[in-house]
Motif scaffolding. Structure first.
Motif, PDB file in Angstrom:
ATOM      1  N   ALA A 387      17.390  30.572 -59.169  1.00 41.14           N
ATOM      2  CA  ALA A 387      17.289  31.561 -58.169  1.00 41.14           C
ATOM      3  C   ALA A 387      17.246  31.648 -56.807  1.00 41.14           C
ATOM      4  CB  ALA A 387      16.005  32.230 -58.604  1.00 41.14           C
ATOM      5  N   VAL A 388      16.231  29.788 -56.384  1.00 38.13           N
ATOM      6  CA  VAL A 388      16.066  29.297 -55.204  1.00 38.13           C
ATOM      7  C   VAL A 388      18.033  28.911 -55.088  1.00 38.13           C
ATOM      8  CG1 VAL A 388      15.532  27.484 -53.629  1.00 38.13           C
ATOM      9  CG2 VAL A 388      13.969  28.618 -55.922  1.00 38.13           C
ATOM     10  N   ILE A 389      18.255  28.325 -55.717  1.00 43.18           N
ATOM     11  CA  ILE A 389      19.436  27.471 -55.789  1.00 43.18           C
ATOM     12  C   ILE A 389      20.407  28.285 -54.273  1.00 43.18           C
ATOM     13  CG2 ILE A 389      21.300  26.810 -56.013  1.00 43.18           C
ATOM     14  CD1 ILE A 389      19.400  24.539 -57.955  1.00 43.18           C
ATOM     15  N   GLU A 390      20.750  29.723 -55.622  1.00 42.35           N
ATOM     16  CA  GLU A 390      21.571  31.285 -55.672  1.00 42.35           C
ATOM     17  C   GLU A 390      20.923  31.723 -54.047  1.00 42.35           C
ATOM     18  OE1 GLU A 390      23.171  34.602 -57.608  1.00 42.35           O
ATOM     19  OE2 GLU A 390      21.173  34.906 -57.914  1.00 42.35           O
ATOM     20  N   ARG A 391      19.895  31.917 -53.798  1.00 43.12           N
ATOM     21  CA  ARG A 391      19.663  32.571 -52.492  1.00 43.12           C
ATOM     22  C   ARG A 391      19.778  31.518 -51.680  1.00 43.12           C
ATOM     23  NH1 ARG A 391      20.699  36.385 -54.657  1.00 43.12           N
ATOM     24  NH2 ARG A 391      21.945  36.367 -52.681  1.00 43.12           N
ATOM     25  N   HIS A 404       7.300  33.758 -55.707  1.00 39.38           N
ATOM     26  CA  HIS A 404       6.199  34.955 -56.335  1.00 39.38           C
ATOM     27  C   HIS A 404       5.984  35.872 -57.097  1.00 39.38           C
ATOM     28  CE1 HIS A 404       1.524  35.238 -56.578  1.00 39.38           C
ATOM     29  NE2 HIS A 404       2.054  33.905 -56.719  1.00 39.38           N
ATOM     30  N   ASP A 405       6.625  36.766 -56.072  1.00 40.17           N
ATOM     31  CA  ASP A 405       6.474  38.348 -56.634  1.00 40.17           C
ATOM     32  C   ASP A 405       7.418  38.608 -57.564  1.00 40.17           C
ATOM     33  OD1 ASP A 405       4.637  38.651 -54.162  1.00 40.17           O
ATOM     34  OD2 ASP A 405       7.024  39.769 -53.033  1.00 40.17           O
ATOM     35  N   ARG A 406       8.733  37.499 -57.889  1.00 38.80           N
ATOM     36  CA  ARG A 406       9.583  37.517 -59.215  1.00 38.80           C
ATOM     37  C   ARG A 406       8.820  36.891 -60.510  1.00 38.80           C
ATOM     38  NH1 ARG A 406      16.120  36.831 -58.724  1.00 38.80           N
ATOM     39  NH2 ARG A 406      16.461  36.135 -61.197  1.00 38.80           N
ATOM     40  N   PHE A 407       8.281  35.694 -59.892  1.00 43.63           N
ATOM     41  CA  PHE A 407       7.846  35.018 -60.777  1.00 43.63           C
ATOM     42  C   PHE A 407       6.645  34.279 -61.371  1.00 43.63           C
ATOM     43  CE2 PHE A 407      12.772  33.575 -60.101  1.00 43.63           C
ATOM     44  CZ  PHE A 407      13.056  33.582 -60.791  1.00 43.63           C
ATOM     45  N   GLY A 408       5.667  34.946 -60.301  1.00 45.21           N
ATOM     46  CA  GLY A 408       3.959  34.833 -60.303  1.00 45.21           C
ATOM     47  C   GLY A 408       3.924  33.443 -60.691  1.00 45.21           C
ATOM     48  N   GLU A 409       2.650  33.063 -60.414  1.00 42.65           N
ATOM     49  CA  GLU A 409       2.071  31.042 -60.414  1.00 42.65           C
ATOM     50  C   GLU A 409       3.464  30.649 -61.193  1.00 42.65           C
ATOM     51  OE1 GLU A 409      -0.590  30.361 -58.877  1.00 42.65           O
ATOM     52  OE2 GLU A 409      -0.198  32.676 -58.649  1.00 42.65           O
ATOM     53  N   ALA A 410       4.281  30.636 -62.197  1.00 46.81           N
ATOM     54  CA  ALA A 410       5.134  29.786 -62.195  1.00 46.81           C
ATOM     55  C   ALA A 410       5.779  29.433 -61.279  1.00 46.81           C
ATOM     56  CB  ALA A 410       5.744  30.758 -64.016  1.00 46.81           C
ATOM     57  N   ALA A 411       5.829  29.765 -60.460  1.00 43.88           N
ATOM     58  CA  ALA A 411       6.555  29.374 -59.441  1.00 43.88           C
ATOM     59  C   ALA A 411       5.760  28.398 -58.095  1.00 43.88           C
ATOM     60  CB  ALA A 411       7.071  30.953 -58.370  1.00 43.88           C
TER      61      ALA A 411
END
Length: 469
Positions: A387-391, A404-411
């Protein structure tokens, strides 16, 4: 400072009548950041695919697709009339139609087998034929392949149906067949119109030949035309590229992709026909890339990512952009399904690639129904980094809140990496914002290696930057 993601597609510096002479990045910096990095048409890249993903795994992934998920279909035609020496695609030059006739029934079988596993609850939002040269198919086979796909998959009325075209030898009956089949976008390989360059890459294709193909498609109702140009080719100069761009613009394409030639003779034997000494150097490549960006934006095209340009009305500009194996796309599908030798699918759980040699592909279809030879099962961390690389590749933006909204604390670990990266930035390639950072115009050509900072599989000990040049 919050960055409008649509506006990041519009920033390109053009300062003078000959803007490529304005070098906003010093040659020393180009050399410093010239390490090769992936093109990030996937994450992780295909170099990390393994044989652990095979036909049984892929079959389970296909069967597990959530109901009503949207599909993008890619069909690979692995044949050409002649082999261009710059080419990096999986293709084979043939002189007879017999190999095509032998291949198509196997392809039809794979399509039917995949459709059976997926079921009928999925709509198709995007269909793409690539190669090779899909227009090596005769008119009858073009129609039969399109009808086979549409009989097994629910192609939405507004779906984009795109086909890659080699205009050399293109016939009107083929164009008629493509139009009847519902094709609404074609991508025409141009590369460079200079005869000296064309001889050096074994692709003789005049401006008039390309113009005739464009007019033929438009006459049959296929209005959306893409051009592919390449810089860094043998004997290419900025002046020759400048003429090519002017000629291309005279044909009014909707999109223009400007790729940098990757010379890999150790991997691509046919590229050994191109002498290394005939290739432009790093600074000249950068001049060419800068020239192309300036000429196209001056003509009213909006820059998308680092190497695509589109009219302001095009969906690449007006909608959300994604990146996959076809490059930048407005495709909104949830899963990608690939058909044919070397084709790669991404059904959600990971990547699955078919066998590359046509004979091996055929054997696997006959024995297993699917031709998967290797792939990669995505981990939760892979999904975040993808997701980071694509954006970054598409919008040139890193947003902590969005991640954070998309993946929560895992991000959190990836956000921490971004904060460290921001503080270590010394060359003005990124600019900090209240929510992360954006890639500056100075850094746009280095966006792939900015992405490499977040690549847990290929990241070097000390991240270097590599220009798109």
């Amino acid at each position: 400072m919050l960055i409008n993601q649509q506006e990041t597609r519009r920033r390109t510096p053009c300062h003078a009548s000959d803007p490529y002479l304005e070098l906003p990045i010093e040659p020393e910096m180009l050399r410093k950041y010239a390490a090769p990095v992936p093109r990030y048409t996937s994450y992780p890249t295909a170099a990390h695919f393994t044989p652990e993903v095979e036909h049984e795994t892929y079959g389970r992934w296909l069967s597990a697709l959530p109901e009503a998920s949207r599909l993008s279909l890619y069909v690979h035609i692995p044949f050409c009339d002649t082999l261009c020496w710059f080419c990096g695609c999986n293709t084979k030059a043939i002189q007879r139609y017999a190999p095509v006739s032998k291949y198509l029934p196997v392809l039809h079988t794979e399509i039917a087998n995949v459709a059976e596993r997926i079921g009928s609850s999925h709509s198709v939002t995007h269909l793409h034929w690539g190669g090779g040269s899909p227009d090596i198919l005769n008119a009858e086979d073009i129609g039969a392949l399109a009808e086979h796909l549409k009989s097994l998959f629910a192609l939405k009325p507004n779906a984009e149906f795109a086909v890659e075209i080699d205009p050399r030898g293109l016939r009107e009956d083929q164009v008629e067949a493509l139009a009847r089949s519902g094709v609404n976008r074609v991508s025409i390989g141009v590369q460079d119109f200079s005869e000296e360059v064309q001889v050096a890459i074994n692709r003789l294709q005049s401006y008039e030949m390309t113009k005739n193909a464009v007019e033929l498609f438009r006459a049959h109702g296929i209005k959306s035309i893409n051009f592919d140009l390449i810089y860094g080719l043998p004997h290419q100069t900025v002046q020759r590229l400048d003429r090519t761009i002017a000629q291309a613009l005279s044909l009014n394409p909707d999109r223009v992709a400007v790729f940098g030639y990757a010379h890999l003779p150790s991997r691509m034997k046919h590229q050994r026909q191109i002498p290394s000494e005939a290739l432009p150097g790093l600074v000249d490549r950068y001049h060419s890339a800068n020239l192309a960006a300036c000429r196209l934006t001056e003509a009213g095209y909006v820059r998308v990512g680092f190497d695509h340009f589109a009219k302001a009305s095009d969906t690449l500009v007006s909608g959300k952009v994604h990146r996959n194996f076809q490059g930048y796309t407005a495709d909104t599908a949830d899963a990608l399904i690939g058909f044919g030798p070397s084709a790669i699918g991404r059904p959600i759980q990971g990547y699955a690639q078919n066998a590359v040699p046509t004979a091996d592909y055929t054997r696997r279809i006959q024995e297993h129904g699917l031709a998967t030879a290797r792939g990669y099962a995505l981990t939760p961390d892979d999904h975040i980094r993808h997701a980071v690389i694509e954006r970054l590749m598409c919008d040139l933006v890193f947003s902590k809140s969005e991640l954070h909204d998309r993946f929560g604390e895992a991000a959190a670990p990836v956000i921490e990496e971004a904060e460290t990266f921001i503080t270590s930035n010394e060359d003005g390639l990124i600019e900090a914002t209240a929510d992360g950072f954006y890639v500056t115009e100075r850094g746009r050509m280095f966006v792939r290696t900015i992405c490499a900072h977040f690549d847990a599989h290929d990241r070097p000990a000390q991240t270097q930057y590599s220009s798109g040049a």
